[in-house]
Design an enzyme around this catalytic site. Structure first.
Site, short mmCIF file in Angstrom:
data_model
loop_
_atom_site.label_atom_id
_atom_site.label_comp_id
_atom_site.label_asym_id
_atom_site.label_seq_id
_atom_site.Cartn_x
_atom_site.Cartn_y
_atom_site.Cartn_z
N LYS A 180 -72.67 83.50 27.89
CA LYS A 180 -73.00 82.58 28.98
C LYS A 180 -73.12 81.15 28.44
O LYS A 180 -73.96 80.88 27.59
CB LYS A 180 -74.34 82.96 29.63
CG LYS A 180 -74.53 82.25 30.96
CD LYS A 180 -75.94 82.34 31.48
CE LYS A 180 -76.84 81.23 30.97
NZ LYS A 180 -76.43 79.87 31.32
N GLU A 255 -81.71 79.90 17.57
CA GLU A 255 -81.54 78.54 17.02
C GLU A 255 -82.16 77.59 18.03
O GLU A 255 -81.61 77.38 19.11
CB GLU A 255 -80.05 78.23 16.84
CG GLU A 255 -79.31 79.19 15.93
CD GLU A 255 -79.78 79.18 14.50
OE1 GLU A 255 -80.30 78.14 14.06
OE2 GLU A 255 -79.65 80.22 13.84
N CYS A 289 -79.05 68.67 17.86
CA CYS A 289 -80.29 69.26 17.33
C CYS A 289 -80.57 68.75 15.92
O CYS A 289 -81.70 68.83 15.44
CB CYS A 289 -80.19 70.77 17.34
SG CYS A 289 -78.71 71.36 16.49
N GLU A 391 -90.22 67.22 20.96
CA GLU A 391 -88.77 66.96 20.94
C GLU A 391 -88.38 66.13 22.16
O GLU A 391 -88.66 66.50 23.29
CB GLU A 391 -88.00 68.28 20.96
CG GLU A 391 -86.51 68.06 20.79
CD GLU A 391 -85.69 69.34 20.89
OE1 GLU A 391 -85.96 70.15 21.78
OE2 GLU A 391 -84.77 69.51 20.06
P1 NAD Z 1 -82.18 75.66 27.27
O1 NAD Z 1 -83.08 76.53 26.48
O2 NAD Z 1 -82.66 75.12 28.54
O3 NAD Z 1 -80.83 76.46 27.64
C1 NAD Z 1 -79.98 77.00 26.64
C2 NAD Z 1 -79.21 78.17 27.24
O4 NAD Z 1 -80.12 79.23 27.53
C3 NAD Z 1 -78.52 77.85 28.57
O5 NAD Z 1 -77.31 78.57 28.64
C4 NAD Z 1 -79.52 78.38 29.59
O6 NAD Z 1 -78.91 78.72 30.80
C5 NAD Z 1 -80.06 79.60 28.88
N1 NAD Z 1 -81.42 80.02 29.25
C6 NAD Z 1 -82.46 79.24 29.62
N2 NAD Z 1 -83.54 79.99 29.86
C7 NAD Z 1 -83.19 81.27 29.60
C8 NAD Z 1 -83.88 82.52 29.65
N3 NAD Z 1 -85.15 82.59 30.02
N4 NAD Z 1 -83.21 83.65 29.31
C9 NAD Z 1 -81.92 83.58 28.93
N5 NAD Z 1 -81.21 82.44 28.88
C10 NAD Z 1 -81.84 81.30 29.20
O7 NAD Z 1 -81.69 74.52 26.29
P2 NAD Z 1 -80.77 73.27 26.63
O8 NAD Z 1 -81.59 72.30 27.38
O9 NAD Z 1 -79.48 73.75 27.20
O10 NAD Z 1 -80.42 72.70 25.18
C11 NAD Z 1 -81.21 71.76 24.50
C12 NAD Z 1 -82.07 72.44 23.46
O11 NAD Z 1 -81.24 73.18 22.56
C13 NAD Z 1 -82.84 71.47 22.60
O12 NAD Z 1 -84.15 71.96 22.44
C14 NAD Z 1 -82.09 71.50 21.27
O13 NAD Z 1 -82.87 71.18 20.15
C15 NAD Z 1 -81.65 72.92 21.22
N6 NAD Z 1 -80.53 73.09 20.31
C16 NAD Z 1 -80.75 73.73 19.13
C17 NAD Z 1 -79.71 73.89 18.23
C18 NAD Z 1 -79.91 74.60 16.92
O14 NAD Z 1 -78.93 74.92 16.27
N7 NAD Z 1 -81.13 74.87 16.50
C19 NAD Z 1 -78.43 73.41 18.55
C20 NAD Z 1 -78.25 72.77 19.76
C21 NAD Z 1 -79.31 72.60 20.65
#
Ligand code: NAD
Length: 487
Positions: A180, A255, A289, A391
């Site tokens: 997804k 991650e 990130c 963050e």
């Molecule tokens: P998010 O957690 O809102 O969403 C990420 C993904 O998870 C999306 O596809 C979303 O639809 C899904 N999702 C959300 N809640 C869920 C749940 N309860 N169950 C299953 N799936 C769920 O994050 P975002 O806003 O899309 O991305 C930004 C965040 O990602 C920042 O915190 C950033 O630091 C982090 N990030 C981390 C890395 C890393 O490698 N550590 C890399 C890129 C981004």
């Protein structure tokens, strides 16, 4: 070349090798950040769509897991070729969907998506497991088998790049996948499903379900037939996923968020540091990130850094991400823009002074309704205030002076996160010493974002659990079985 179809404004799920509307027939609006308007629609999938995808993946698993490594490798290479042949189209789509400068999507995001496939297509040919001899008459060997159906869930900041970073090793290791993409940036994942079909990936090997995290994402996490979840996203969602998946004993790779320190010692190569620090602060609007958002500068060079860094930040051009000379494109959504503006406000309430930026931008022309914020530099805040602990994930950095190594390590390690850190010094011993003491999954010394796909990638503390990249990813997507033989 991907057959140029007229792209439907209504994206479809890719299940069992074919394109499907969501069972509910409901769609979500998809915005283009540079113009701030809805420009396409994505399936609002629910657990019924996920079940269909899981069934298709289960059906495909015996065939895919039994193909030869060479066959799998060739298929992954074919997908990489098609990504490369479509760089221009994919980069345009990424920029329109995410708001990042086209110069970035065409040179980093999309080429790296192809590299992910190429890397794991070849890595799987060399992946071997251990053997342990005991004395003269006992030998252990470890078999590594694919897990079955696995779930891959990715965020919006590097959409196709991070999506493929998970899917490629999962497929290379012989798993079938239900994936997804973020509902905020679904477009390149949709185009990618067309690429997989064009490449002849057998039906059901990869299934892409679009929709909300709290609906489609949750359905992937709770589905008992999905054996592992590889997730990249916020710490908040990661916690929820861990709470659900842990009692089901699913394998988890998480991650998560970061609040990365950038430590600049007075003995560094100043010009090299300055050029790189501008990039590590504001690339992709600070929405990587790995961006450094807390900049600690040793006192003898603090004033010089402050003056020159702020001047460089002012020179960054904010505006239409399609234009060649744009440095800072649009932020990904209105909600995210509001969150960043809220933090800029908070920083001032906490006593910070804005040295550069701080305001929303409304460019002239077609992007006047888009979501843009100036690159922002703030000083005068203590290391432990909320602005320096939470963050923000935008074009906002704080700068702070320090005197000693012990002091800056205390500041750097003070947050709940531990993803990446950058250290600038020309003293080799100090570099090793500081790198060793930082609570961080990744430390860059005198560079930033230099990525070797073989190295372990991931964070400590609330930045996540597990590692991606190289053998780590192939180990995650396989189950070891030890066979002990006495002869
Ligand atoms: P998010 O957690 O809102 O969403 C990420 C993904 O998870 C999306 O596809 C979303 O639809 C899904 N999702 C959300 N809640 C869920 C749940 N309860 N169950 C299953 N799936 C769920 O994050 P975002 O806003 O899309 O991305 C930004 C965040 O990602 C920042 O915190 C950033 O630091 C982090 N990030 C981390 C890395 C890393 O490698 N550590 C890399 C890129 C981004």
């Amino acid at each position: 070349m991907l057959k140029q179809k007229k792209e439907d404004k209504y994206f479809k799920n890719y299940i069992g090798g074919d394109f499907h509307a969501p069972i509910s027939q409901n769609y979500l609006e998809n915005y283009s950040p540079p113009i701030g308007q809805v420009y396409s629609y994505i399936p609002d999938s629910d657990e019924r769509d996920v079940e269909l995808a899981v069934e298709a993946a289960q059906k495909a698993f015996p065939m895919w897991s039994n193909t030869t490594l060479e066959m799998r490798s060739r298929m992954l290479m074919r997908i990489a070729d098609l990504i490369e042949q479509n760089v221009e189209r994919l980069a345009l789509a990424e920029t329109e969907d995410n708001g990042k400068p086209l110069s970035l999507s065409s040179t980093v995001d999309i080429p790296r998506a192809a590299s992910n496939f190429r890397f794991f297509a070849t890595a799987i040919l060399h992946f071997a497991s251990e053997s342990h001899a005991m004395g003269k008459d006992v030998v252990n060997y470890t078999l590594r088998k694919p897990l079955g159906v696995v779930g891959c869930i990715s965020p919006w900041n590097l959409p196709l790049y991070l999506f493929t970073w998970k899917i490629a090793p999962a497929l290379a290791a012989g798993n079938t996948v239900v994936a997804k993409p973020s509902e905020v940036t679904p477009r390149t994942a949709f185009l990618f499903s067309e690429i997989c079909q064009e490449a002849g990936l057998p039906e059901g090997v990869l299934n892409i379900v679009h929709g909300l995290g709290t609906k489609a994402g949750r359905a992937i996490v709770t589905n008992p037939d999905i054996k592992a979840i590889s997730f990249t996203g916020s710490t908040r969602a990661g916690k929820e996923i861990a709470q659900t998946a842990s009692p089901m004993f699913k394998k988890l790779s998480l991650e998560l968020g970061g609040k990365n320190p950038n430590i600049i010692f007075a003995d560094c190569d100043f010009q090299q540091m300055l050029t790189t620090t501008i990039r590590s602060s504001f690339s992709n609007q600070g929405q990587i990130c790995l961006c450094g958002s807390r900049i600690f500068v040793q006192r003898p060079i603090y004033e010089r850094f402050k003056t020159e860094f702020t001047a460089k930040a002012y020179l960054l051009k904010v505006g239409d991400p399609m234009e060649e000379n744009t440095h800072i494109g649009a932020l990904v959504s209105k909600e995210h823009t509001d969150k960043i503006l809220h933090y800029i406000d908070l920083a001032q309430k906490e006593g910070g002074t804005i040295l550069a930026g701080g305001k929303q931008v409304h460019p002239k022309g077609r992007c006047s309704e888009g979501w843009f914020v100036e690159p922002t530099v703030i000083e005068g805040l203590p290391y432990d205030c909320r602005t320096n602990q939470e963050e923000i994930f935008g074009p906002v950095v704080t700068i702070m002076p320090f005197d000693t190594e012990d002091e800056v390590i205390k500041y750097a390690n003070s947050t709940e996160y531990g993803l990446a850190a950058t250290v600038w010094t020309s003293n080799l011993q100090k570099a090793h010493r500081v790198a060793e003491r930082l609570e961080s999954g990744i430390v860059w010394v005198n560079c930033w974002m230099v990525r070797d796909l073989r190295t372990p990638f991931g964070g400590v503390k609330n930045s996540g659990v597990g590692r991606e990249g190289g053998w780590e990813a192939l180990r995650f997507f396989t189950e070891p079985k030890n066979v002990c033989i006495k002869f």
